[in-house]
Design an enzyme around this catalytic site. Structure first.
Site, short mmCIF file in Angstrom:
data_model
loop_
_atom_site.label_atom_id
_atom_site.label_comp_id
_atom_site.label_asym_id
_atom_site.label_seq_id
_atom_site.Cartn_x
_atom_site.Cartn_y
_atom_site.Cartn_z
CG ASN A 39 -1.67 1.12 1.45
OD1 ASN A 39 -2.15 1.78 0.26
ND2 ASN A 39 -2.53 1.36 2.34
CE LYS A 41 -0.06 3.25 4.95
NZ LYS A 41 0.09 3.39 6.32
CG HIS A 126 -5.75 1.45 5.27
ND1 HIS A 126 -5.11 2.47 6.33
CD2 HIS A 126 -4.75 0.54 5.03
CE1 HIS A 126 -4.09 2.31 6.56
NE2 HIS A 126 -3.78 1.30 5.97
CD GLU A 128 -3.02 5.51 6.82
OE1 GLU A 128 -3.04 5.67 5.43
OE2 GLU A 128 -1.96 5.09 7.35
CD GLU A 196 -3.85 -2.53 7.62
OE1 GLU A 196 -2.59 -2.22 6.94
OE2 GLU A 196 -4.51 -1.64 7.72
N GLY A 202 2.88 2.29 10.59
CA GLY A 202 3.88 3.51 10.45
C GLY A 202 4.56 3.99 11.75
CB SER A 242 5.95 -1.41 11.86
OG SER A 242 5.36 -0.04 11.90
#
Length: 281
Positions: A39, A41, A126, A128, A196, A202, A242
């Protein structure tokens, strides 16, 4: 600098983290093919940078009969890099999909566009999208239903925040996010689940292999009860948070981890090391 994963507390009596033995999955009759997602992003800034990255990837081949690889470029880059991805045995994937159809929906693209452009995959849910753009469980269900009807494959993302994990709510959050979409799913062969932990995306923090396995096994056990034993055994569950070439092998060795959804590490030439690690699983 090496990162030492933090000790994550488990509240006494919490049902969110039942000991792994209680969730042990039976050996798979048909091994699940590992799947790795990259991904990107909102990266990279320039198309030339994306093309340079793909050039570096081409230097290390992989066997796409042993591992599925799905790459999620930006919406603008995707049509340009799609052919190069496919030439390497990878598949293109959008990072989002509309909950609406054709018409006056500024800024959207929908399942009809994906079918026309021969893009087989999309991400849905996701963290985000959920946290930064207010995407609700109901919206993810609508999107997933549209994809099922159109034959678009979905990597469906679920996961908890650090506060929710420390409160013993990991299992509760994952069940809630999955329960919302279960009525929309009839073709489980078109579904991959990506667990996730939001606190690990991240941040450089990674759930320990045992923590990740424990949660994946709990997800599989929930699906066994909520859907069927066959679906629970066959659906692929990725870990995302990560993931790097250095930690992927130990994670992948766990019984219920079937690959990864990779963020920052998928923007590096060494992403190919994660792929080749998975093909040998």
């Amino acid at each position: 600098q090496d990162f030492k994963p933090p000790a994550v507390p488990r509240p006494p009596g919490s049902s969110a983290f039942t000991p792994p033995a209680a969730f042990a999955s039976a050996p798979s009759a048909m091994p699940r093919t590992p799947i790795v997602g990259g991904n990107w992003k909102c990266n990279p800034a320039k198309l030339a940078d994306a093309q340079t990255l793909l050039g570096a990837w081409k230097e290390k081949a992989f066997d796409n009969s042993k591992v599925d690889v799905v790459i999620c470029p930006t919406a603008l880059h995707l049509p340009v890099v799609k052919a190069d991805l496919e030439a390497m045995g990878m598949q293109a994937c959008t990072q989002n999909i509309s909950a609406t159809g054709m018409g006056a929906f500024t800024g959207e693209w929908n399942v009809e566009h994906l079918k026309d452009m021969e893009i087989a995959w999309t991400l849905i849910g996701h963290s985000e999208r959920r946290v930064k753009y207010g995407e609700t469980d109901e919206v993810t269900a609508t999107k997933l239903e549209l994809c099922q009807k159109a034959g678009v494959k979905v990597i469906f993302c679920i996961g908890e925040s650090l506060e929710e994990r420390e409160s013993g709510k990991t299992d509760e959050i994952n069940k809630r996010q999955l329960t919302a979409v279960l009525p929309a799913i009839s073709k489980w062969e078109d579904i991959v689940i990506a667990y996730e932990p939001v606190w690990a995306i991240g941040t450089g923090k990674v759930a320990t292999p045992d923590q990740a396995q424990e949660t994946h096994a709990a997800i599989r056990e929930f699906l066994k009860t909520a859907v069927s034993a066959e679906v629970a055994e066959n659906v692929r569950i990725q870990y995302g948070g990560s993931v790097t070439p250095e930690n992927c092998a130990e994670l992948l060795a766990k019984q219920d981890i079937d690959g990864f959804l990779v963020g920052g590490a998928s923007l590096k030439p060494t992403f190919m090391d994660i792929i080749t690690a998975c093909q040998g699983a």
